[in-house]
Motif scaffolding. Structure first.
Motif, short mmCIF file in Angstrom:
data_model
loop_
_atom_site.label_atom_id
_atom_site.label_comp_id
_atom_site.label_asym_id
_atom_site.label_seq_id
_atom_site.Cartn_x
_atom_site.Cartn_y
_atom_site.Cartn_z
N ALA A 1 43.15 44.02 33.99
CA ALA A 1 44.33 44.83 34.28
C ALA A 1 45.44 44.58 33.26
CB ALA A 1 44.83 44.56 35.69
N ILE A 2 45.66 43.32 32.92
CA ILE A 2 46.70 42.99 31.94
C ILE A 2 46.37 43.63 30.59
CG2 ILE A 2 47.75 41.10 30.62
CD1 ILE A 2 47.39 39.38 33.20
N GLY A 3 45.12 43.53 30.18
CA GLY A 3 44.70 44.15 28.92
C GLY A 3 44.86 45.65 28.95
N GLN A 4 44.54 46.26 30.08
CA GLN A 4 44.65 47.71 30.20
C GLN A 4 46.11 48.16 30.16
OE1 GLN A 4 42.19 49.84 30.10
NE2 GLN A 4 43.56 51.62 30.25
N ILE A 5 46.98 47.41 30.85
CA ILE A 5 48.40 47.74 30.82
C ILE A 5 48.94 47.65 29.40
CG2 ILE A 5 50.70 46.98 31.56
CD1 ILE A 5 49.33 46.10 34.23
N ALA A 6 48.57 46.58 28.71
CA ALA A 6 49.02 46.42 27.32
C ALA A 6 48.58 47.59 26.46
CB ALA A 6 48.50 45.10 26.75
N HIS A 7 47.32 47.99 26.61
CA HIS A 7 46.78 49.09 25.82
C HIS A 7 47.49 50.40 26.16
CE1 HIS A 7 43.81 51.29 23.49
NE2 HIS A 7 43.67 52.13 24.51
N GLU A 8 47.68 50.67 27.45
CA GLU A 8 48.33 51.91 27.87
C GLU A 8 49.77 52.00 27.38
OE1 GLU A 8 48.08 51.96 32.09
OE2 GLU A 8 45.93 52.40 32.15
N LYS A 9 50.47 50.87 27.40
CA LYS A 9 51.89 50.86 27.05
C LYS A 9 52.12 50.67 25.55
CE LYS A 9 53.22 51.00 31.42
NZ LYS A 9 53.93 52.18 32.01
N GLY A 10 51.06 50.41 24.81
CA GLY A 10 51.21 50.22 23.37
C GLY A 10 51.85 48.91 22.99
N VAL A 11 51.59 47.85 23.80
CA VAL A 11 52.10 46.52 23.48
C VAL A 11 50.89 45.59 23.27
CG1 VAL A 11 54.19 46.92 24.81
CG2 VAL A 11 52.27 45.75 25.91
N ASN A 12 51.17 44.36 22.90
CA ASN A 12 50.10 43.42 22.58
C ASN A 12 49.74 42.52 23.76
OD1 ASN A 12 49.46 43.92 19.73
ND2 ASN A 12 51.61 43.36 19.40
N ALA A 13 48.47 42.17 23.82
CA ALA A 13 47.99 41.19 24.79
C ALA A 13 47.40 40.00 24.04
CB ALA A 13 46.93 41.81 25.71
N PHE A 14 47.81 38.81 24.45
CA PHE A 14 47.20 37.59 23.92
C PHE A 14 46.15 37.15 24.92
CE2 PHE A 14 46.98 32.94 23.34
CZ PHE A 14 46.57 32.91 22.02
N GLY A 15 44.87 37.29 24.55
CA GLY A 15 43.76 37.07 25.47
C GLY A 15 43.40 35.60 25.61
N ARG A 16 44.24 34.86 26.33
CA ARG A 16 44.01 33.43 26.50
C ARG A 16 42.72 33.17 27.29
NH1 ARG A 16 47.86 29.45 29.87
NH2 ARG A 16 48.23 31.40 30.97
N PHE A 17 42.45 33.98 28.30
CA PHE A 17 41.27 33.81 29.13
C PHE A 17 40.00 33.92 28.28
CE2 PHE A 17 38.09 35.15 32.27
CZ PHE A 17 38.37 34.36 33.37
N ALA A 18 39.91 34.97 27.48
CA ALA A 18 38.73 35.16 26.63
C ALA A 18 38.63 34.07 25.57
CB ALA A 18 38.78 36.54 25.97
N LEU A 19 39.77 33.66 25.03
CA LEU A 19 39.77 32.61 24.02
C LEU A 19 39.23 31.30 24.58
CD1 LEU A 19 40.62 31.57 21.19
CD2 LEU A 19 42.90 31.14 22.16
N MET A 20 39.75 30.88 25.73
CA MET A 20 39.29 29.63 26.33
C MET A 20 37.84 29.73 26.82
SD MET A 20 42.61 28.19 28.42
CE MET A 20 41.66 26.71 28.90
N LYS A 21 37.46 30.92 27.28
CA LYS A 21 36.07 31.12 27.68
C LYS A 21 35.14 30.94 26.49
CE LYS A 21 32.98 34.45 29.93
NZ LYS A 21 32.87 35.83 30.50
N GLY A 22 35.56 31.46 25.34
CA GLY A 22 34.77 31.28 24.13
C GLY A 22 34.71 29.82 23.71
N TRP A 23 35.83 29.12 23.82
CA TRP A 23 35.81 27.69 23.51
C TRP A 23 34.80 26.96 24.38
CZ3 TRP A 23 41.82 26.65 23.50
CH2 TRP A 23 42.37 27.19 22.32
N HIS A 24 34.78 27.31 25.67
CA HIS A 24 33.90 26.61 26.62
C HIS A 24 32.43 27.00 26.44
CE1 HIS A 24 32.75 24.48 30.23
NE2 HIS A 24 32.27 25.60 30.77
N GLU A 25 32.18 28.31 26.31
CA GLU A 25 30.79 28.79 26.32
C GLU A 25 30.16 28.81 24.93
OE1 GLU A 25 30.61 32.53 28.34
OE2 GLU A 25 31.07 31.65 30.30
#
Length: 234
Positions: free
Chosen positions: A163-187
């Protein structure tokens, strides 16, 4: 200094939007960042919070610019309560960039704000920031930690990130994907939760000094790159 991709194989996704206002202010020799959010922003457990580190990182990247990073984090809050602080803790400070860290407490707290209340507040907050004019907006999503990955919480956490990513995309602002970043670090990088999570936190919610440091450098890199990609002459 930037992180070496060969040494650290998982990098944050680049921002979708240039930081036009920040780039213009940097060109003029000064810029102000306001970080609003909960405990990740405020600081927890004696670990230096990311806004303090971001200030140091941005001053290295922009050595001839008078950069400020103002910390307006309050532990335990999420978007509905943070939105109520916008006039005093955001607009009165006249920021050039606002980093809004949101979503975690809505997922983690049993009595926290509902999913709908949180996402509605995020939308309203972004609209207010954009309506104020000449403010670049960065939404920072959840941390990837055991506290929000339990069977009872994981689906809600993933939905909040989406939802946060979608809101950022719809509003034309940036999202810093901490969840995906940390998931990548872990997995992908096989970094254990024992390293990612603050060892003094029995709730397994708050990130470690190591994670905060690495995440901040990723954020600083994303900001610097998005500023360089801004149109010239703005």
């Amino acid at each position: 200094m930037a992180l070496d991709p060969s040494e650290f194989p998982v990098q944050a996704a680049p921002f979708e939007q240039p930081l036009t206002n920040f780039a213009s202010r940097v060109k003029g020799g000064q810029a102000r960042v306001v970080a609003i959010g909960s405990s990740t922003t405020a600081g927890e457990g004696g670990i230096a919070p990311y806004p303090q580190r971001l200030l140091a990182a941005l001053r290295i990247k922009f050595p001839n610019v008078a950069i400020e990073v103002i910390n307006r984090g309050v532990g335990g809050e999420d978007a509905p309560l943070e939105l109520k602080r916008f006039e005093r803790d955001v607009f009165d400070l006249k920021p050039d960039v606002v980093i809004w860290q949101i979503g975690t407490n809505s997922v983690w707290q049993a009595d926290g704000p509902s999913f709908a209340d949180t996402t509605n507040a995020i939308r309203e907050g972004v609209d207010q920031l954009l309506g104020a004019g000449r403010i670049d907006v960065i939404l920072m999503d959840l941390q990837y930690v055991p506290a929000v990955l339990t069977p009872a919480k994981r689906k809600k956490a993933e939905a909040m990130v989406e939802a946060i990513g979608q809101i950022a995309h719809e509003k034309g602002v940036n999202a810093f994907g901490r969840f995906a970043l940390m998931k990548g670090w872990h997995e992908v990088a096989q970094i254990s939760f024992d390293r990612l999570v603050d060892p003094g936190d029995d709730t397994r919610l708050h990130v470690s000094d190591w994670t905060t440091d690495k995440m901040t450098w990723q954020l600083a890199d994303a900001i610097a790159t998005a500023a360089k990609e801004a149109p010239h002459g703005t």
